[in-house]
Each structure stands twice: as structure tokens, then as C-alpha cells.
Design a protein around this motif. Structure first.
Motif, mmCIF file in Angstrom:
data_model
loop_
_atom_site.group_PDB
_atom_site.id
_atom_site.type_symbol
_atom_site.label_atom_id
_atom_site.label_comp_id
_atom_site.label_asym_id
_atom_site.label_seq_id
_atom_site.Cartn_x
_atom_site.Cartn_y
_atom_site.Cartn_z
ATOM 1 N N VAL A 64 -6.516 -33.607 -14.191
ATOM 2 C CA VAL A 64 -6.576 -32.167 -13.963
ATOM 3 C C VAL A 64 -7.784 -31.620 -14.710
ATOM 4 O O VAL A 64 -8.213 -32.183 -15.713
ATOM 5 N N GLU A 65 -8.336 -30.531 -14.194
ATOM 6 C CA GLU A 65 -9.467 -29.868 -14.833
ATOM 7 C C GLU A 65 -9.093 -28.394 -15.018
ATOM 8 O O GLU A 65 -8.719 -27.727 -14.063
ATOM 9 N N LYS A 105 -7.878 -27.218 -11.388
ATOM 10 C CA LYS A 105 -8.228 -28.094 -10.268
ATOM 11 C C LYS A 105 -7.486 -29.414 -10.433
ATOM 12 O O LYS A 105 -7.514 -30.017 -11.506
ATOM 13 N N TYR A 106 -6.835 -29.848 -9.356
ATOM 14 C CA TYR A 106 -6.180 -31.153 -9.341
ATOM 15 C C TYR A 106 -7.214 -32.159 -8.867
ATOM 16 O O TYR A 106 -7.489 -32.270 -7.677
ATOM 17 N N VAL A 107 -7.809 -32.885 -9.798
ATOM 18 C CA VAL A 107 -8.920 -33.786 -9.503
ATOM 19 C C VAL A 107 -8.452 -35.025 -8.753
ATOM 20 O O VAL A 107 -9.006 -35.366 -7.703
ATOM 21 N N SER A 114 2.141 -29.337 -10.097
ATOM 22 C CA SER A 114 2.674 -27.986 -10.273
ATOM 23 C C SER A 114 1.794 -27.220 -11.244
ATOM 24 O O SER A 114 1.403 -27.743 -12.278
ATOM 25 N N VAL A 115 1.486 -25.966 -10.896
ATOM 26 C CA VAL A 115 0.710 -25.082 -11.762
ATOM 27 C C VAL A 115 1.445 -23.752 -11.823
ATOM 28 O O VAL A 115 1.883 -23.235 -10.801
ATOM 29 N N VAL A 153 -7.459 -26.228 -5.772
ATOM 30 C CA VAL A 153 -7.898 -25.372 -6.873
ATOM 31 C C VAL A 153 -7.153 -24.036 -6.797
ATOM 32 O O VAL A 153 -6.970 -23.494 -5.709
ATOM 33 N N ILE A 154 -6.754 -23.517 -7.962
ATOM 34 C CA ILE A 154 -6.136 -22.192 -8.046
ATOM 35 C C ILE A 154 -6.794 -21.438 -9.197
ATOM 36 O O ILE A 154 -7.122 -22.034 -10.218
ATOM 37 N N GLU A 155 -7.007 -20.134 -9.000
ATOM 38 C CA GLU A 155 -7.537 -19.264 -10.052
ATOM 39 C C GLU A 155 -6.638 -18.054 -10.183
ATOM 40 O O GLU A 155 -6.050 -17.611 -9.198
ATOM 41 N N GLY A 156 -6.566 -17.523 -11.383
ATOM 42 C CA GLY A 156 -5.803 -16.307 -11.606
ATOM 43 C C GLY A 156 -5.788 -15.933 -13.072
ATOM 44 O O GLY A 156 -6.264 -16.688 -13.922
#
Length: 189
Positions: A64-65, A105-107, A114-115, A153-156
Motif C-alpha cells: 500500500v502507498e 493506493k493499493y499497489v 479495505s480503506v 486509489v482513493i483520496e479524501g
């Protein structure tokens, strides 16, 4: 015969009480303290710097990153939270809000990752804080709870209430029951 049964019952009772007291289940003595230190496998980084970590769980090895893209804290963050919803709490005296924009980011790895905001904690002055349950401003959309597939990828944004004017370490946990695998320093104001 009756006396022997009575005597055996008393002996069993004494043994049970001794075992309970001896293991610390009942009173007396000093309270125990557990010190938790960061594992040597924790990856560290700074604002804007992608921090990569690899871990293994029951599904296999995953990478993960995590990146802290930006942050807002102090009076600006306090005012934003106040303006977002009249029911949001003011920070406690000596505390301030910290709003952190993260990218996860799931590399690589099998299955999903899960995030969730619950997988992050903010540590300031040796105290780890869960994310704050507040309504976020429209300009800082919250990090959603999602499942990422490889390459996803997720941002928040995540809000925390932390001690004023202190260095904060944002820590990411791939599982809420494990030690953190990423730590990113956020400077004091």
C-alpha cells in the motif's frame, strides 16, 4: 465423612481464591502499565511524500502507498469545522482541529484492500486520537470507506482533534487490530 467433604470444599475454595488473587484478577498492588512502541516495520515519511509499506495478512502479501497531500490546522481548521455544521463541537481547550487530505493506493496484492478513516490515528504528545465525528466542509470531502482492488486509489479528508501547536504523527493501520505500518509527520503551526 461429612467433615472430609466440608474440608475438601474449603480447600478448593482457598485454592480458587489464591489463584484469582495471585494472577492479579482481584485488587491490591500497583496498577499495571503497558508501553506500546512502534514496530520496526513502520514506514515513515513527510507531507507530499508517498510512503510505501508491505504487510501480510490471511490473504497474502499486500503493498500500500499512503500520501498526506495537504493539511489544515489551528484557527483555520477550527473555523471551517464550525462553519460546516452548527452541531459540530468546538475543540476542547488546548486542542485544535487538524484536517488531513490523504491518498491511499493499493499497489499490489491479492483480493481487495479495505480503506476507511478508522484505519488512521493522529498521535500528538504521546496520545493517539481516532478521527473526529464531524460534518466536513464541502471544500474538504471526507475519506470514504471503500474496498480497493490492485491499482485502486482513493483520496479524501479526515478530521482529528489534537493538542494545539504540536507535531502530529498520522499513522495508518491496514487492520485496526494491528500495529501501524505507515507514519507521516505533520509539523506544528
Amino acid at each position: 465423612m461429612k467433615f472430609e467433604k466440608y474440608l475438601s470444599s474449603i480447600l478448593v475454595l482457598i485454592l480458587v481464591i489464591s489463584a484469582v488473587v495471585g494472577t492479579g484478577c482481584i485488587g491490591g498492588g500497583e496498577p499495571s502499565t503497558t508501553t506500546i512502541t512502534s514496530p520496526s516495520t513502520e514506514s515513515e515519511g513527510n507531507i507530499g511524500e508517498p510512503v510505501r509499506a508491505t504487510f501480510s495478512d490471511y490473504e497474502g502479501t499486500k503493498t500500500v502507498e499512503v500520501t498526506v497531500l495537504e493539511y489544515i490546522r489551528g484557527e483555520d481548521a477550527n473555523q471551517m469545522i464550525k462553519d460546516a455544521n452548527m452541531f459540530n463541537d468546538e475543540p476542547k481547550p488546548g486542542n485544535e482541529y487538524l484536517l488531513v487530505k490523504v491518498r491511499v493506493k493499493y499497489v499490489s496484492g491479492p483480493s481487495e484492500l479495505s480503506v476507511s478513516p478508522t484505519y488512521f490515528k493522529a498521535f500528538a504528545n504521546g496520545v493517539g486520537r481516532e478521527y473526529a465525528w464531524v460534518v466536513m466542509p464541502d471544500s474538504t470531502p471526507k475519506l470514504d470507506s471503500v474496498e480497493l482492488v490492485q491499482g485502486g486509489v482513493i483520496e479524501g479528508w479526515i478530521a482529528f482533534e489534537v493538542s494545539e501547536d504540536t507535531i502530529v504523527y498520522l499513522k495508518y493501520y491496514y487492520n485496526i487490530f494491528e500495529d501501524p505500518i505507515v507514519s507521516i509527520m505533520i509539523p506544528a503551526n
